[in-house]
Scaffold this motif. Structure first.
Motif, PDB file in Angstrom:
ATOM      1  N   ASP A 178       0.863  -1.242   0.021  1.00 23.10           N
ATOM      2  CA  ASP A 178      -0.026  -0.069  -0.116  1.00 23.10           C
ATOM      3  C   ASP A 178       0.887   1.296  -0.095  1.00 23.10           C
ATOM      4  OD1 ASP A 178       1.065   0.191   2.617  1.00 23.10           O
ATOM      5  OD2 ASP A 178      -0.692  -0.623   3.441  1.00 23.10           O
ATOM      6  N   GLU A 179       0.201   2.412   0.410  1.00 21.54           N
ATOM      7  CA  GLU A 179       1.043   3.611   0.283  1.00 21.54           C
ATOM      8  C   GLU A 179       2.333   3.779   1.079  1.00 21.54           C
ATOM      9  OE1 GLU A 179       0.305   8.453   0.149  1.00 21.54           O
ATOM     10  OE2 GLU A 179      -1.483   7.155   0.325  1.00 21.54           O
ATOM     11  N   GLY A 180       1.987   3.190   2.435  1.00 20.51           N
ATOM     12  CA  GLY A 180       2.881   3.407   3.383  1.00 20.51           C
ATOM     13  C   GLY A 180       3.769   2.418   3.827  1.00 20.51           C
ATOM     14  N   TRP A 181       3.548   0.908   3.502  1.00 17.07           N
ATOM     15  CA  TRP A 181       4.257  -0.219   3.777  1.00 17.07           C
ATOM     16  C   TRP A 181       4.395  -0.989   2.783  1.00 17.07           C
ATOM     17  CZ3 TRP A 181       5.992  -1.320   8.486  1.00 17.07           C
ATOM     18  CH2 TRP A 181       5.721  -0.507   9.496  1.00 17.07           C
ATOM     19  N   TRP A 182       5.694  -1.403   2.380  1.00 14.68           N
ATOM     20  CA  TRP A 182       6.043  -2.447   1.233  1.00 14.68           C
ATOM     21  C   TRP A 182       6.613  -3.898   1.721  1.00 14.68           C
ATOM     22  CZ3 TRP A 182       9.318   1.841  -1.835  1.00 14.68           C
ATOM     23  CH2 TRP A 182       8.355   2.649  -2.404  1.00 14.68           C
ATOM     24  N   LYS A 183       6.630  -4.589   0.953  1.00 19.05           N
ATOM     25  CA  LYS A 183       7.463  -5.860   1.305  1.00 19.05           C
ATOM     26  C   LYS A 183       8.669  -5.946   0.764  1.00 19.05           C
ATOM     27  CE  LYS A 183       3.538  -8.627   2.758  1.00 19.05           C
ATOM     28  NZ  LYS A 183       2.662  -9.985   2.622  1.00 19.05           N
ATOM     29  N   GLY A 184       9.846  -6.869   1.095  1.00 18.19           N
ATOM     30  CA  GLY A 184      10.934  -6.717   0.590  1.00 18.19           C
ATOM     31  C   GLY A 184      11.717  -7.822   1.285  1.00 18.19           C
ATOM     32  N   PHE A 187       8.080  -3.489   5.646  1.00 19.35           N
ATOM     33  CA  PHE A 187       8.847  -2.225   6.215  1.00 19.35           C
ATOM     34  C   PHE A 187       8.094  -1.028   5.871  1.00 19.35           C
ATOM     35  CE2 PHE A 187      10.406  -3.295   1.942  1.00 19.35           C
ATOM     36  CZ  PHE A 187      10.689  -2.025   1.436  1.00 19.35           C
ATOM     37  N   PRO A 188       8.443   0.048   6.398  1.00 21.25           N
ATOM     38  CA  PRO A 188       7.752   1.483   6.087  1.00 21.25           C
ATOM     39  C   PRO A 188       8.393   1.819   4.885  1.00 21.25           C
ATOM     40  CG  PRO A 188       9.259   1.583   8.076  1.00 21.25           C
ATOM     41  CD  PRO A 188       9.019   0.317   7.849  1.00 21.25           C
ATOM     42  N   SER A 189       7.734   2.409   3.699  1.00 23.28           N
ATOM     43  CA  SER A 189       8.197   2.879   2.611  1.00 23.28           C
ATOM     44  C   SER A 189       8.958   4.045   2.681  1.00 23.28           C
ATOM     45  CB  SER A 189       6.933   2.855   1.578  1.00 23.28           C
ATOM     46  OG  SER A 189       6.173   3.865   2.199  1.00 23.28           O
TER      47      SER A 189
END
Length: 461
Positions: free
Chosen positions: A436-442, A452-454
């Protein structure tokens, strides 16, 4: 050069109207040139008549004056314009001023008498009043006229004389006048240029001062803002350090708790293992006692069977000797006694040894105990290996998708639980999935896949 009457037009007309106005107490006004320019200005005004006005006239200046007097014939107020040209005025200036007189007379229209004056005698009040009286219409009367005797009329002669330019025109004076006029004009132009240059320098100085003050104010504002920003950054760094220390303390506490829990679990497992081993050893000891009691009965039975077998062998040997032929003189060698095949030992009862491995049934009790302990440890290690293999298979089945997107960490981040990842500044996070806009995966540098927070990273090209 033409006279400048527009620059101070308002003041000139106001002073002139005060003099010619019958209801005003002002009865004279003097006008002169502004320095060496051709701009006309008001020099002074007054209420005490011709004598006071004469004090304002200078010998070295060209000037103009308007004075109001009483007509001695009619008793009415009359206005006199005086064109003053002092005796000390330069000749070049006199020629220029003479060309200005018609313009001044048109500007100050409404005067009854105009007088050209060079000395104070020319502006004597008695002389001025006499000229006003002569110009007055009430001074003339046809009944006062007397017959004059002009004598015999003679032929009219001519006074014409031919002009000789070489004698009548003074070339030196003319050239000197023109040179003086040109020099004066150049001086005036230089004065105007100096005045303009001074004005430009003044304006430039004012502009530079304003720019300097504006720059100083902007620098002060910028410095104040920089100090504020530095203070805010320092506060953020302190808060971040405090948060990081709190996270580390919480992480250490969690690690200590987990280590304590693991130690408790290992202790409980060891106690359970010891308890099971004691129970197994007790059970083995009881089974061995039962095995020893059953073994003595079987030994007696085997001894009885051995005796029966010896008797049977003796009987067979005797029967062979009786049936041997007569020609056989030599005594045959005795056949090697073959050891009869042993009968298989009876198997112990299964209910006694169903929990004991076959290899342990013929071993001493100490060896049995050691092998039993090793067997239990081997089973536990195999269970742990199976558990790790299951976890690795689960992780392989949950491998992150290969998106190809990469990002560089700008700040450090500590994971809150197992679903998040931990990284430091300048670490590379790969295979990013924008949840989403505030959280990514990696995938973190340690290979862990999580959220983690983008805004803690920046994407790489």
């Amino acid at each position: 050069m033409a006279i400048d009457l527009k620059t101070n037009q308002g003041a000139l007309l106001a002073a002139f109207k005060d003099v010619v106005n019958d209801s005003s107490d002002t009865n004279w006004a003097v006008f002169g040139y502004d320095k060496t320019s051709n701009t006309l200005k008001v020099v002074g005004t007054g209420e005490d008549g011709v004598e006071e006005m004469t004090e304002e006239l200078g010998d070295s200046k060209p000037m103009y004056a308007v004075v109001q007097v009483i007509d001695p014939n009619s008793g009415l107020k009359k206005n006199i314009q005086i064109n003053w040209l002092g005796e000390a005025v330069r000749e070049s200036r006199k020629g220029v001023v003479q060309r200005h007189v018609p313009d001044v007379e048109r500007f100050f229209s409404g005067c009854h008498v105009r007088v050209a004056a060079r000395t104070e005698d020319d502006v004597d009040e008695t002389l001025l009043l006499s000229k006003v009286a002569k110009s007055s219409g009430s001074n003339y009367g046809f009944h006062k006229e007397k017959k004059k005797d002009y004598g015999p009329i003679e032929a009219v002669g001519s006074v014409y004389k031919r002009t000789d330019a070489t004698k009548d025109i003074d070339v030196g004076s003319r050239n000197k006048y023109q040179a003086d006029h040109e020099a004066e004009e150049k001086e005036r132009q230089r004065a105007e240029q100096r005045a303009k240059e001074e004005e430009r320098n003044r304006l430039e100085a004012e502009r530079r001062q304003r720019e300097s003050e504006g720059t100083s104010r902007r620098d002060q504002v910028a410095r104040a803002r920089e100090v504020e920003i530095q203070a805010r950054k320092e506060q953020e760094r302190r808060e971040e350090a405090e948060r990081r220390d709190a996270d580390r303390a919480r992480w250490r506490e969690q690690q200590d708790q987990e280590a304590a829990a693991d130690a408790d679990a290992r202790q409980r497992q060891e106690e359970d293992r010891r308890q099971k081993w004691d129970e197994e050893r007790s059970r083995i000891a009881s089974n061995k006692t039962s095995f020893d009691m059953g073994g003595r009965d079987e030994e007696a039975e085997r001894a009885a069977k051995q005796q029966q077998w010896e008797e049977e062998r003796s009987r067979i040997a005797a029967s062979k000797a009786a049936s041997r032929p007569a020609y056989d003189e030599e005594e045959p060698e005795e056949e090697e006694e073959r050891e009869p095949e042993r009968e298989p030992e009876p198997e112990p009862r299964q209910e006694m040894y169903q929990n004991i491995p076959e290899a342990q049934q013929s071993q001493p009790q100490d060896e049995q105990e050691e092998e039993l302990y090793d067997t239990a440890e081997l089973q536990e290690s195999r269970q742990e290996e199976d558990m790790y293999a299951t976890a690795e298979a689960t992780e392989d089945s949950q491998a992150p998708p290969r998106s190809g997107k990469r990002a560089r960490a700008v700040y450090d981040y500590q994971a809150e639980d197992e679903t998040e990842i931990t990284f430091d500044p300048d670490d590379i996070i790969e295979d990013i999935e924008e949840v989403d806009e505030g959280w990514w995966k990696g995938v973190a540098p340690n290979g862990h896949f999580g959220m983690f927070p983008s805004n803690y990273v920046e994407l790489m090209d």
